[in-house]
Each structure stands twice: as structure tokens, then as C-alpha cells.
Write a protein that holds these residues in place. Structure first.
Motif, PDB file in Angstrom:
ATOM      1  N   ILE A 186      -2.587 -10.443  31.304  1.00  0.00           N
ATOM      2  CA  ILE A 186      -1.642 -10.990  30.329  1.00  0.00           C
ATOM      3  C   ILE A 186      -0.587  -9.940  30.023  1.00  0.00           C
ATOM      4  O   ILE A 186      -0.916  -8.783  29.734  1.00  0.00           O
ATOM      5  N   ASN A 187       0.681 -10.323  30.085  1.00  0.00           N
ATOM      6  CA  ASN A 187       1.770  -9.441  29.665  1.00  0.00           C
ATOM      7  C   ASN A 187       2.132  -9.803  28.232  1.00  0.00           C
ATOM      8  O   ASN A 187       2.771 -10.817  27.970  1.00  0.00           O
ATOM      9  N   GLY A 188       1.698  -8.990  27.281  1.00  0.00           N
ATOM     10  CA  GLY A 188       1.984  -9.282  25.889  1.00  0.00           C
ATOM     11  C   GLY A 188       0.875  -8.788  24.986  1.00  0.00           C
ATOM     12  O   GLY A 188      -0.111  -8.202  25.439  1.00  0.00           O
ATOM     13  N   ALA A 223       2.560 -18.568  23.346  1.00  0.00           N
ATOM     14  CA  ALA A 223       3.042 -18.481  24.728  1.00  0.00           C
ATOM     15  C   ALA A 223       2.350 -17.295  25.400  1.00  0.00           C
ATOM     16  O   ALA A 223       2.432 -16.170  24.917  1.00  0.00           O
ATOM     17  N   TYR A 224       1.662 -17.556  26.494  1.00  0.00           N
ATOM     18  CA  TYR A 224       0.914 -16.532  27.215  1.00  0.00           C
ATOM     19  C   TYR A 224       1.538 -16.320  28.595  1.00  0.00           C
ATOM     20  O   TYR A 224       1.557 -17.234  29.418  1.00  0.00           O
ATOM     21  N   ASN A 225       2.061 -15.116  28.818  1.00  0.00           N
ATOM     22  CA  ASN A 225       2.646 -14.789  30.110  1.00  0.00           C
ATOM     23  C   ASN A 225       1.538 -14.242  31.010  1.00  0.00           C
ATOM     24  O   ASN A 225       1.093 -13.112  30.848  1.00  0.00           O
ATOM     25  N   GLU A 227      -0.017 -13.074  34.593  1.00  0.00           N
ATOM     26  CA  GLU A 227       0.423 -12.462  35.844  1.00  0.00           C
ATOM     27  C   GLU A 227      -0.732 -12.433  36.831  1.00  0.00           C
ATOM     28  O   GLU A 227      -1.857 -12.107  36.470  1.00  0.00           O
ATOM     29  N   GLU A 239       4.195 -14.791  38.144  1.00  0.00           N
ATOM     30  CA  GLU A 239       4.054 -14.924  36.695  1.00  0.00           C
ATOM     31  C   GLU A 239       4.248 -16.369  36.284  1.00  0.00           C
ATOM     32  O   GLU A 239       4.977 -17.125  36.930  1.00  0.00           O
ATOM     33  N   TYR A 240       3.581 -16.733  35.199  1.00  0.00           N
ATOM     34  CA  TYR A 240       3.785 -18.074  34.629  1.00  0.00           C
ATOM     35  C   TYR A 240       3.466 -18.013  33.139  1.00  0.00           C
ATOM     36  O   TYR A 240       2.501 -17.361  32.733  1.00  0.00           O
ATOM     37  N   THR A 241       4.272 -18.677  32.321  1.00  0.00           N
ATOM     38  CA  THR A 241       4.035 -18.707  30.889  1.00  0.00           C
ATOM     39  C   THR A 241       3.323 -20.007  30.511  1.00  0.00           C
ATOM     40  O   THR A 241       3.885 -21.098  30.656  1.00  0.00           O
TER      41      THR A 241
END
Length: 606
Positions: A186-188, A223-225, A227, A239-241
Motif C-alpha cells: 500500500i502506498n499511503g 482510497a487505497y493505492n 501496488e 498501481e490501482y486505487t
């Protein structure tokens, strides 16, 4: 994926209770397609699920769902039931409206288990697609990216979801021989609330596309980015949100015919939705005939399955308010019983702003404490202020606005305020150009006649030494216009890119300490010089870090031990001690009291 009446959505899986005692083996059970190529509008795919225990014996009486990696499929039980028979067999019929490779997996509701076996079917509308498509033998270049496919538009918080990860080349073609290992992350800052698939190595049978069935879940709306990255080739990634919406249970208002209704709606719940297509699901009496109503207009029919579960997918709903309920009907369509109503709103777009307030309201002096209040028209899940390169989480005041406090920048100027907001559905929006903060050394907002920065050289040679709850700083004077330095400005924070706190020293001494810090927390520091007119150095000094620690003893410096400390500040003291303020007054009072006490004592002992 569209499932006909008799199925429940993935969101319902957690609510089922096992009715059969037999346990299945996820590895011994099988999912078998009758054909691996199906022509659209001409043929259907028949897929058989065979349930077996660890000994290979068939398992009967288990309710099974077939899950597709595509959202364009229609799946129905071929013999009218999704419960396994004496031979452990359930047969499904699937159709699709789009060309492509589809992966099917089976979910045993009774055992609450996903089978390991998968079935792949290629749907095509003509021979050109079948023989020209990279999923069925067409050549491709080396893998250059990973692509998320067949992701639902929104995911209810807490529900498991399915998606497909495809290896593609630079032209977007599927790399059918890809056998790399991918890792998900997860990016965030919300990674804590996400459950992602384990590392996966693509197999030959995947032909470059693998369906991760019910392998992801998100506990909290937002919202979860996500990867996916190749472990051995880090430049290959995708990547997908994922948009996760709240799931808080049945919050509808009561509108029931009779004292108690046997019909309940579990989805959707009350709220605002950006997706105009909704899945209505819930429970009723097994085999009951149902109708779904929206604003008292019948949308369509549904039947409860053998366990009483029902689901109905609406067509595109109009923007605005909707009140839905589900009613049981007789053979001629007359309403017998109604569920509770559920009210929700369909709408999209950036949240509207009622007001932005900055306190103080006028132009402020550098380093002034600022409070910013953001008032939206609708409730938000989160609000963040982006200001001068820093992000500030805004707290909900409970009074209709969100607020954040911080120090104004040290430099004069007009600084824009940008707000990043997350609505109740987890949709993120950027709101800027609405307001700005004016910083002026004169407090007037006149930026044309302010002193320029850069008249003083930059500070260098900054060092830091940690003590218990404090850090002592030392630095070198600027090499340019050092004589004009009035004082220094110390910036600090818990990140080298977020020096959010600032304090001015009292003199032009090159030593200062910051007190009341948290032990075992790493702090970062930087210095600029300031002259009498407010002009500053053009750049920060070197940035240093230090971590306060109670185990560090405060040892007096050599200057203190030799009695020389503070000599450089002598010139700052008043020439006449009588000008030293209230301290001198206390000395006089104490002296008078001491003298009176001495005289009285002397008389007593004579």
C-alpha cells in the motif's frame, strides 16, 4: 460480474452459517470447464464444480458460488440449484458480452472456503480475436508492467474482493509466458487497514493473467493505492486505487406492513453513493417471490434462494434521493409484506464549501500561530490542509468545520491554502484557489516595500547535542554581513522536509537550546539569520538531527566550569542595574526584611 436471482454478492459471504457436517478439501476439489473457448452470443460456458473431502469422497449438501474475474459475466446454476448433489457436483452456466480471458473460482459458502482449482475460458466474437489475441498464443514482447483488471468500482469496507493482475509488454499485450513473483503493498498511511494477497509466483497455467479471488479486504473506508511489483525486476510494477465505501449495517428507516417483517435489506445502507448502479441484497423466506421498489416504483423481481438470500442489481439510477424497499408478492403480483426502507442519495462531484476561516483574519506577522477552519456543506471522512509544502491533518471540531493550527511561514508573502478532502464514500477531491494566508513583517499586507531576504549570508556549521528532553545547538556566523545579524531563527520538526516549528533567539549568539522535547523522538533542525529589518538568509543552514534521551547527562560546558559562560551577552544588559525591572525591586524588599529581622534579633540577645 452479474449473478441471477438465487445468488448473494460477495458482501454476504461472511453472514452464512455452515449447514453440512462434511468438510471439503480445497486442494482435492475441482473446477472443470466443458470448453475453454466460447463464442459470444452463440455458446455458453458450462463449468462443473466437484466437491471432495481429503479422502477424495464427494461432499454433498454444500452451497457453492462461482466467481468470475470479469464484471461482464452472467452466471446461473445449470440445473437450477447451487447445492452439491450426492456426487458432490454443481454445474454452472456462464456467458459474457466481451472478448477476453476469464478466470473462474468456486467459493463453498457452507465451508466458507475458496477452492484452489481454477477454470479459464476465452470468450470471442469472431475467429480474428481468438487467433489474434495474446491470451491464446499470440506472441508478445518482454514484460514491462503489471496491470490491474476487473476491479469493482467500489468495495464495501470489510468485504473481500476479487481482481485480476495481468503482465503486459510495452504495447499493452499480455505476456503469456510471464512467471515472475509479485509482491503487493500500500502506498499511503492507511496500510494498517488493508489485507492484501501474499507474494505470488505466476505459473504456466496463468498465461500471464492471474485472478486473485477474495484475496483482498479493507477494514476502513477510503482510497487505497495498491501496488504490485515484480520482486526480481522492481521496474516492473502496476498501481490501482481501490475505493472502499462505508459498511455500517442496515440503517434504513422503518416502513413495515404489519408488526414484524421477515424481509431485510443488508445492502445498500443509508448514505451517499457516486455509483448510480446499486446491488440490493438481503434475506427473506426461502423461495419467496419478491419485488424491489425505488420511490414506490417497481424496479424488478427477485426470488429468495433455498437459504432465503436474494440479490438484485438495479439499472442506472438518477442523481438525487432514493428510498428503496423489497416486498413479497403473490402469484398475481399483489404485495403481501414489505421490508424496512433504506434511504440513500446518488451524487458525485467535489464537495461544496460553505466557508474557509483564517484566524487571525488579517495579514499576520511571520511565525504567528494560525488557525484555519474549513466548513463543508456535507460531512467528510477526512480533511487535510496542504500549506507551504507541509500537510496538516484537520480535526473535526464537532461544530460543522474541520480545523488545523500551525505557525505562519517566516518569510513574507501570499501563501495559498489547498484542501484535500475525502467524502463519506472515500472519494478524494482537491479544493484550491479559495483562500490564502498573507504574511507580512509589518502586519499590513504590503509586500512591495518589505525588506528583501538574501542580504545576510547563510548559516553553516550547525551541530546538535542531545540531553534529557532538550537539544543544544551550535553554529557558525554567516560569512556575509555577519555584523548586521540581530538574531537567528531556529526551525525544527520530526522530519527534514517538515520543519513545522520555529523560534527566534534573543541575541546574535551562536548557541541555543530547544527545551520540552519528547525523549526518544528524532528531531531535525535548521537555522537562518535575521537582521534588524527582518531580512533573512536566502537558504537554510545544513540540517542536523538529534534524539533527546534521559540517559544523556547534562555536563556543564568548559565555559560554565571556568566562569566565562554568558560573557558575550554582557553588552545586552542595562548599564544601570536599577533598570533591571521587577527583579531589582524584590532584592530591595528582601534586603529591608533581612535588616529588620537582624535588628530585632540583636535586641533579644542583648
Amino acid at each position: 460480474m452479474k449473478i441471477l436471482v438465487g445468488f448473494v454478492g460477495i458482501a454476504m459471504f461472511g453472514s452464512f452459517v455452515a449447514f453440512a457436517n462434511s468438510s471439503i478439501s480445497a486442494t482435492k476439489s475441482m473446477v472443470l470447464p466443458e470448453s475453454q473457448t466460447v463464442k459470444i452470443n452463440k455458446e455458453t460456458a458450462k463449468i462443473t464444480v466437484l466437491l471432495a473431502d481429503e479422502s477424495g469422497n464427494p461432499v454433498s449438501g454444500h452451497d457453492v458460488r462461482l466467481i468470475s474475474s470479469s464484471n461482464d459475466d452472467l452466471i446461473v446454476p445449470f440445473f437450477g440449484t447451487s447445492v452439491s448433489g450426492k456426487n458432490g457436483e454443481v454445474v454452472f452456466e456462464a456467458t459474457s458480452t466481451k472478448n477476453g480471458l476469464v478466470t473462474y473460482v468456486a467459493f463453498d459458502l457452507t465451508a466458507n472456503s475458496v477452492l484452489d482449482a481454477k477454470s479459464k475460458v476465452v470468450y470471442f466474437d469472431n475467429g480474428n480475436y481468438l487467433f489474434g489475441n495474446n491470451n491464446v498464443g499470440n506472441s508478445s514482447g518482454p514484460v514491462s508492467a503489471l496491470k490491474f483488471d476487473n476491479v469493482p468500482s467500489t468495495v464495501p469496507a470489510g468485504d473481500s474482493t476479487t481482481f485480476t493482475l495481468t503482465a503486459t509488454d510495452s504495447q499493452g499485450q499480455t505476456v503469456t509466458n510471464y512467471q515472475g513473483t509479485v509482491k503487493f503493498s500500500i502506498n499511503g498511511t492507511n496500510a494498517f487497514y488493508a489485507s492484501l494477497p501474499n507474494d505470488y509466483t505466476f505459473m504456466t497455467d496463468d498465461v500471464g493473467a492471474h485472478a486473485f479471488s477474495l484475496a483482498s479486504a479493507f477494514k476502513q473506508a477510503g482510497a487505497y493505492n495498491v501496488e504490485a511489483r515484480d520482486v526480481d525486476s522492481p521496474l516492473v510494477y502496476g498501481e490501482y486505487t481501490f475505493i472502499v465505501v462505508p459498511k455500517t449495517g442496515n440503517q434504513g428507516t422503518t416502513q413495515v406492513v404489519g408488526s414484524t417483517s421477515s424481509i431485510s435489506i443488508t445492502n445498500p445502507v443509508a448514505g451517499t453513493y457516486s455509483n448510480p448502479i446499486q446491488v440490493v441484497s438481503g434475506n427473506a423466506k426461502p423461495g419467496e417471490k419478491l419485488k424491489v421498489f425505488d420511490n414506490d416504483i417497481a424496479l424488478g423481481s427477485a426470488d429468495a434462494d433455498t437459504f432465503g438470500a436474494f440479490t438484485y442489481t438495479t439499472s442506472k439510477l438518477s442523481d438525487g434521493a432514493h428510498v428503496i424497499y423489497v416486498a413479497s408478492v403473490d402469484d398475481v403480483g399483489a404485495v403481501l409484506e414489505k421490508s424496512k426502507t433504506v434511504a440513500f442519495t446518488i451524487g458525485s462531484g467535489t464537495p461544496e464549501v460553505s466557508g474557509i476561516t483564517i484566524l487571525p483574519s488579517n495579514a499576520v506577522l511571520p511565525n504567528t500561530k494560525i488557525n484555519v477552519r474549513f466548513t463543508p456543506k456535507d460531512l467528510l471522512s477526512k480533511a487535510t490542509l496542504s500549506f507551504n509544502g507541509n500537510l496538516y491533518d484537520m480535526s473535526d471540531s464537532g461544530k460543522g468545520y474541520y480545523e488545523a493550527s500551525f505557525n505562519a511561514p517566516a518569510d513574507n508573502g501570499d501563501y495559498p491554502l489547498t484542501f484535500v478532502v475525502l467524502d463519506q464514500l472515500g472519494s478524494e477531491s482537491l479544493i484550491d484557489g479559495k483562500s490564502s494566508l498573507k504574511v507580512s513583517a509589518t502586519g499590513s499586507g504590503d509586500f512591495e516595500n518589505l525588506p528583501d531576504k538574501g542580504l545576510i549570508g547563510d548559516v553553516d556549521g550547525l551541530t546538535a547535542k542531545a540531553y534529557d528532553r532538550k537539544v543544544t545547538l551550535n553554529w557558525e556566523k554567516p560569512t556575509v554581513n555577519a555584523d548586521s545579524v540581530k538574531n537567528y531563527r531556529v526551525y525544527y520538526g520530526i522530519s527534514p522536509t517538515k520543519l513545522t516549528e520555529a523560534i527566534d533567539t534573543y541575541t546574535n549568539s551562536t548557541t541555543w537550546y530547544i527545551a520540552n522535547l519528547k525523549n526518544d523522538t528524532q528531531y531535525y533542525f535548521a537555522i537562518i539569520a535575521v537582521d534588524a529589518k527582518g531580512a533573512t538568509s536566502s537558504h537554510f543552514s545544513n540540517i542536523v538531527s538529534s534524539t533527546p534521551n534521559p540517559s544523556v547527562l547534562s555536563v556543564p560546558s568548559p565555559d560554565v566550569q571556568q566562569g566565562l559562560a554568558g560573557s558575550e551577552a554582557v553588552n545586552e544588559l542595562p548599564k544601570d542595574p536599577s533598570q533591571a525591572g521587577p527583579e531589582m525591586l524584590w532584592m530591595v524588599v528582601l534586603s529591608a526584611f533581612g535588616g529588620a529581622f537582624y535588628l530585632k534579633s540583636s535586641k533579644l540577645f542583648k
